[in-house]
Enzyme design. Structure first.
Site, short mmCIF file in Angstrom:
data_model
loop_
_atom_site.label_atom_id
_atom_site.label_comp_id
_atom_site.label_asym_id
_atom_site.label_seq_id
_atom_site.Cartn_x
_atom_site.Cartn_y
_atom_site.Cartn_z
N GLU A 58 77.83 68.44 36.08
CA GLU A 58 77.44 67.16 36.67
C GLU A 58 78.51 66.09 36.43
OE1 GLU A 58 75.50 66.04 39.24
OE2 GLU A 58 74.55 67.87 38.49
N HIS A 95 75.14 72.61 32.57
CA HIS A 95 74.53 71.64 33.48
C HIS A 95 75.14 70.25 33.29
CE1 HIS A 95 71.09 70.03 35.87
NE2 HIS A 95 71.44 68.94 35.22
N LYS A 107 81.67 66.99 38.46
CA LYS A 107 81.47 66.72 39.89
C LYS A 107 81.67 65.23 40.18
CE LYS A 107 77.40 68.08 40.96
NZ LYS A 107 76.14 68.36 41.65
N ASN A 108 81.07 64.40 39.34
CA ASN A 108 81.19 62.95 39.52
C ASN A 108 82.63 62.50 39.38
OD1 ASN A 108 78.57 61.18 39.75
ND2 ASN A 108 78.02 62.95 38.53
#
Ligand code: W6P
Length: 271
Positions: free
Chosen positions: A125, A121, A128-129
């Site tokens: 995240e 997780h 992705k950023n």
């Protein structure tokens, strides 16, 4: 994520501008709320997996804990998933370079005791950023710079550094990335069909930091504005140091909500 809280925050955000003071209190509340939620879910999971009759395809796991969590494998999984989403949205995605360094266990894979889904997780995240920043800053080019991941297992810390050349974030805006009510992407429509947007609720990073801190780790961003950002994920190498970190509820816990009033002199960093 938790749909009702998410919807509540979106409605609040859309209805009127919110005072910074109130925002910071909501942040503290949601940090505590989600830490608790993670803790409870781990407990429920542990109980079901250890005492239930469900067969598991991970015979070496202790409930949801993997005593030999392969960090590189999780980074690769998270990268593939983020890459898939990124290509769906932008038709292009940066590659990744993974460098590992294991000075105290030469030529051995990098393993720690951890909950793989939590690590996934966090990394998903962060990646992705990083990808969004890289693709959007280099939108006019046919090739985009790679994302570099350094994984190093020290004696105390396992550090995962994710470096992007996505243009960076101004120093006084970095803390905003960890606010639940802040997002640089437009609020996506909730389709409810299981398809995930790449970005937009402003929940990803604050939640990832909660996941990291849950076992005494952390997530820190360090940016070079105009160039790129380094995201550091810190995890504990020693499992006896990686104990569960959950909020306290006592007479003094309301003090957490007291906003820190700092003297406005030049010793304080102005945001
Ligand atoms: C950015 C903003 C950000 C947040 C988290 C991780 C990486 C990056 N890069 O530009």
């Amino acid at each position: 994520m938790n749909f009702f809280v998410l919807q509540g925050v979106i409605e609040l955000k859309e209805s009127h501008p919110i005072d910074e003071d109130v925002k910071s209190k909501i942040n503290i509340f949601l940090d505590r709320f989600y830490t608790n939620r993670i803790g409870i879910r781990v407990l429920i999971n542990q109980h079901i997996l250890l005492y239930g009759s469900q067969l598991t395809n991970h015979p070496h796991h202790v409930g949801c804990i993997d005593p030999n969590c392969d960090v590189v494998e999780v980074v690769k999984d998270a990268f593939e998933k983020a890459k898939f989403l990124c290509e769906q949205y932008y038709l292009i995605s940066p590659d990744v370079d993974i460098i590992t360094h294991n000075p105290y266990e030469m030529n051995r894979p990098i393993n720690i005791v951890y909950v793989p889904s939590h690590l996934y997780h966090i990394l998903f995240e962060v990646l992705k950023n990083a990808m969004r920043a890289v693709v959007e800053t280099h939108s006019k080019e046919t090739e985009v710079p790679k994302i570099k991941v350094l994984i190093c297992k020290g004696q105390k810390d396992l550090t995962i550094k994710v470096s992007d050349q996505g243009g960076g974030v101004p120093y006084n805006k970095v803390h905003k990335l960890f606010e639940y009510m802040y997002s640089t992407a437009p609020t996506p429509n909730w389709k409810g069909d299981g398809t995930a947007p790449l970005a937009g609720y402003g929940y990803g990073l604050p939640l990832s930091r909660i996941y990291a801190r849950y076992f005494k780790g952390d997530l820190v961003l360090s940016s070079v504005e105009g160039y790129g950002t380094d995201a550091f994920v810190y995890l504990k190498v020693l499992s006896n140091e990686a104990n569960e970190c959950i909020p306290v509820y006592n007479k003094t816990s309301s003090k957490m909500y007291d906003t820190h009033i700092s003297a406005s002199d030049w010793t304080q960093t102005k945001r």
